[in-house]
Design a protein around this motif. Structure first.
Motif, PDB file in Angstrom:
ATOM      1  N   TYR A   1       0.843  -1.183   0.000  1.00 52.26           N
ATOM      2  CA  TYR A   1       0.000   0.000   0.000  1.00 52.26           C
ATOM      3  C   TYR A   1       0.888   1.246   0.000  1.00 52.26           C
ATOM      4  CZ  TYR A   1      -3.837  -3.075   1.405  1.00 52.26           C
ATOM      5  OH  TYR A   1      -4.780  -4.075   1.447  1.00 52.26           O
TER       6      TYR A   1
ATOM      7  N   VAL B   1      -6.448 -15.284   1.397  1.00 48.55           N
ATOM      8  CA  VAL B   1      -6.997 -14.197   0.577  1.00 48.55           C
ATOM      9  C   VAL B   1      -8.514 -14.216   0.531  1.00 48.55           C
ATOM     10  CG1 VAL B   1      -4.957 -13.852  -0.849  1.00 48.55           C
ATOM     11  CG2 VAL B   1      -6.657 -15.568  -1.538  1.00 48.55           C
ATOM     12  N   THR B   2      -9.142 -15.039   1.360  1.00 47.26           N
ATOM     13  CA  THR B   2     -10.599 -14.987   1.436  1.00 47.26           C
ATOM     14  C   THR B   2     -11.021 -13.695   2.117  1.00 47.26           C
ATOM     15  OG1 THR B   2     -10.470 -16.236   3.483  1.00 47.26           O
ATOM     16  CG2 THR B   2     -10.928 -17.474   1.465  1.00 47.26           C
ATOM     17  N   THR B   3     -12.266 -13.332   1.958  1.00 43.22           N
ATOM     18  CA  THR B   3     -12.688 -11.994   2.344  1.00 43.22           C
ATOM     19  C   THR B   3     -12.621 -11.750   3.846  1.00 43.22           C
ATOM     20  OG1 THR B   3     -14.439 -10.360   2.068  1.00 43.22           O
ATOM     21  CG2 THR B   3     -15.135 -12.617   2.471  1.00 43.22           C
TER      22      THR B   3
ATOM     23  N   THR C   1     -10.681 -11.915   6.303  1.00 37.68           N
ATOM     24  CA  THR C   1      -9.291 -12.092   6.745  1.00 37.68           C
ATOM     25  C   THR C   1      -8.725 -10.763   7.185  1.00 37.68           C
ATOM     26  OG1 THR C   1      -8.987 -13.880   5.151  1.00 37.68           O
ATOM     27  CG2 THR C   1      -6.997 -12.844   6.006  1.00 37.68           C
TER      28      THR C   1
ATOM     29  N   ASP D   1     -17.861  -6.705   1.698  1.00 36.45           N
ATOM     30  CA  ASP D   1     -18.628  -7.470   2.675  1.00 36.45           C
ATOM     31  C   ASP D   1     -17.856  -7.782   3.952  1.00 36.45           C
ATOM     32  OD1 ASP D   1     -18.536 -11.001   1.791  1.00 36.45           O
ATOM     33  OD2 ASP D   1     -16.958  -9.500   1.896  1.00 36.45           O
ATOM     34  N   TYR D   2     -16.698  -7.163   4.128  1.00 38.88           N
ATOM     35  CA  TYR D   2     -15.951  -7.335   5.373  1.00 38.88           C
ATOM     36  C   TYR D   2     -15.312  -6.002   5.676  1.00 38.88           C
ATOM     37  CZ  TYR D   2     -13.293 -10.001   8.856  1.00 38.88           C
ATOM     38  OH  TYR D   2     -12.794 -10.524  10.021  1.00 38.88           O
TER      39      TYR D   2
ATOM     40  N   SER E   1     -13.243  -4.716   2.563  1.00 35.70           N
ATOM     41  CA  SER E   1     -12.693  -5.806   1.764  1.00 35.70           C
ATOM     42  C   SER E   1     -13.783  -6.333   0.836  1.00 35.70           C
ATOM     43  CB  SER E   1     -12.226  -6.899   2.721  1.00 35.70           C
ATOM     44  OG  SER E   1     -11.739  -8.022   2.045  1.00 35.70           O
ATOM     45  N   PRO E   2     -13.444  -6.570  -0.448  1.00 38.95           N
ATOM     46  CA  PRO E   2     -14.490  -7.016  -1.374  1.00 38.95           C
ATOM     47  C   PRO E   2     -14.811  -8.495  -1.231  1.00 38.95           C
ATOM     48  CG  PRO E   2     -12.408  -6.836  -2.522  1.00 38.95           C
ATOM     49  CD  PRO E   2     -12.172  -6.361  -1.123  1.00 38.95           C
ATOM     50  N   VAL E   3     -15.917  -8.899  -1.815  1.00 39.63           N
ATOM     51  CA  VAL E   3     -16.368 -10.292  -1.758  1.00 39.63           C
ATOM     52  C   VAL E   3     -15.343 -11.222  -2.395  1.00 39.63           C
ATOM     53  CG1 VAL E   3     -18.107 -11.909  -2.581  1.00 39.63           C
ATOM     54  CG2 VAL E   3     -18.797  -9.678  -1.726  1.00 39.63           C
TER      55      VAL E   3
ATOM     56  N   GLY F   1     -10.761 -10.980  -1.533  1.00 41.30           N
ATOM     57  CA  GLY F   1     -10.810  -9.871  -0.597  1.00 41.30           C
ATOM     58  C   GLY F   1      -9.658  -9.721   0.351  1.00 41.30           C
ATOM     59  N   GLY F   2      -9.251 -10.813   0.987  1.00 38.23           N
ATOM     60  CA  GLY F   2      -8.302 -10.676   2.061  1.00 38.23           C
ATOM     61  C   GLY F   2      -7.064  -9.917   1.663  1.00 38.23           C
TER      62      GLY F   2
ATOM     63  N   LYS G   1      -6.777  -7.005   0.439  1.00 42.05           N
ATOM     64  CA  LYS G   1      -6.952  -6.094  -0.688  1.00 42.05           C
ATOM     65  C   LYS G   1      -7.980  -5.069  -0.218  1.00 42.05           C
ATOM     66  CE  LYS G   1      -8.229  -6.205  -5.583  1.00 42.05           C
ATOM     67  NZ  LYS G   1      -8.749  -7.101  -6.632  1.00 42.05           N
ATOM     68  N   LEU G   2      -7.509  -4.144   0.575  1.00 44.96           N
ATOM     69  CA  LEU G   2      -8.394  -3.261   1.329  1.00 44.96           C
ATOM     70  C   LEU G   2      -8.522  -1.895   0.692  1.00 44.96           C
ATOM     71  CD1 LEU G   2      -6.993  -4.116   4.879  1.00 44.96           C
ATOM     72  CD2 LEU G   2      -9.065  -5.025   3.826  1.00 44.96           C
TER      73      LEU G   2
END
Lengths: 114, 114
Positions: free
Chosen positions: A35, A97-99, A101, B31-32, B93-95, B98-99, B101-102
């Motif tokens: 980032y 990498v699931t949401t 996290t 969604d997170y 974080s997207p669906v 996501g993890g 990738k904020l």
């Protein structure tokens, strides 16, 4: 346990030069993201890597590139530096990498381009 | 296009009182949601998160509320302590993928006064 470590902590470069920033994730974390944070703004997503593959790229020019190594550490490279690249560069690691996290951040590298 | 917004750049609260930090988002693919705290010259520190299937999550003095229909979340800190003085970032974080990738808001500077 060691958290996310970044090196160097501070760096001064001249316009047009190239820079390499390094990141070691938390042990067991396979995902690393980079980032950029400029003054007064929130961190902006640059890249996401998981298991050595690029999984996401933000809206940054091709002068920015990254890679992830077999030990899950990562490098961010920026070519042809511009004054506007001066920022705090943050590395974050996560288990997956699931949401749902959480991402954990290093202390950042402060890059100044003169 | 600011997909995550923190409309209050600063907030001042007395020690012992409640701090309420607000965040709005526009992208329904988020969604997170996560809150981070940042001190100067340090990387963001994870505080608390909430999945879109919940409307509240609590951890000690920190509670996050999510109003999905209004695309609004808030962080409550009670009681506020001087050590809570920092910049607070809301992140989403997207669906998919996501993890780590904020998308971050611009932050709210919280000052807890004695």
């Amino acid at each position: 346990d060691a958290g996310v470590t970044q090196s160097p902590t501070h760096l001064i470069k001249t316009r047009g030069q190239h820079v390499t920033l390094r990141c070691s994730p938390i042990s067991g974390h396979k995902s690393v993201s980079w980032y950029q944070q400029v003054l007064g703004q929130g961190p902006q997503f640059i890249f996401q890597y998981y298991e050595k593959e690029e999984r996401g790229r933000g809206n940054f020019p091709d002068r920015f590139s990254a890679r992830q190594f077999p030990n899950y550490s990562s490098e961010l490279n920026v070519n042809a530096l511009l004054l506007g690249d001066s920022a705090l560069y943050l590395c974050a690691s996560s288990l997956r990498v699931t949401t749902n996290t959480e991402a954990f951040f290093g202390q950042g590298t402060r890059l100044t381009v003169v | 296009d600011q997909q995550v917004k923190q409309n209050s750049p600063s907030l001042s609260v007395q020690e012992g009182r409640i701090s309420i930090l607000n965040c709005d988002y526009t992208n329904s693919m988020f969604d997170y949601f996560l809150w981070y705290k940042k001190y100067p010259a340090e990387g963001p520190t994870f505080l608390i998160s909430i999945s879109s299937i919940k409307d509240k999550n609590e951890d000690g003095r920190f509670t996050v509320f999510l109003n999905k229909s209004a695309k609004h979340l808030s962080l409550h800190i009670v009681p506020s302590q001087p050590g809570d003085s920092a910049v607070y970032f809301c992140a989403a974080s997207p669906v998919t993928g996501g993890g780590n990738k904020l998308t971050f808001g611009t932050g709210t500077q919280l000052k807890v006064e004695l």
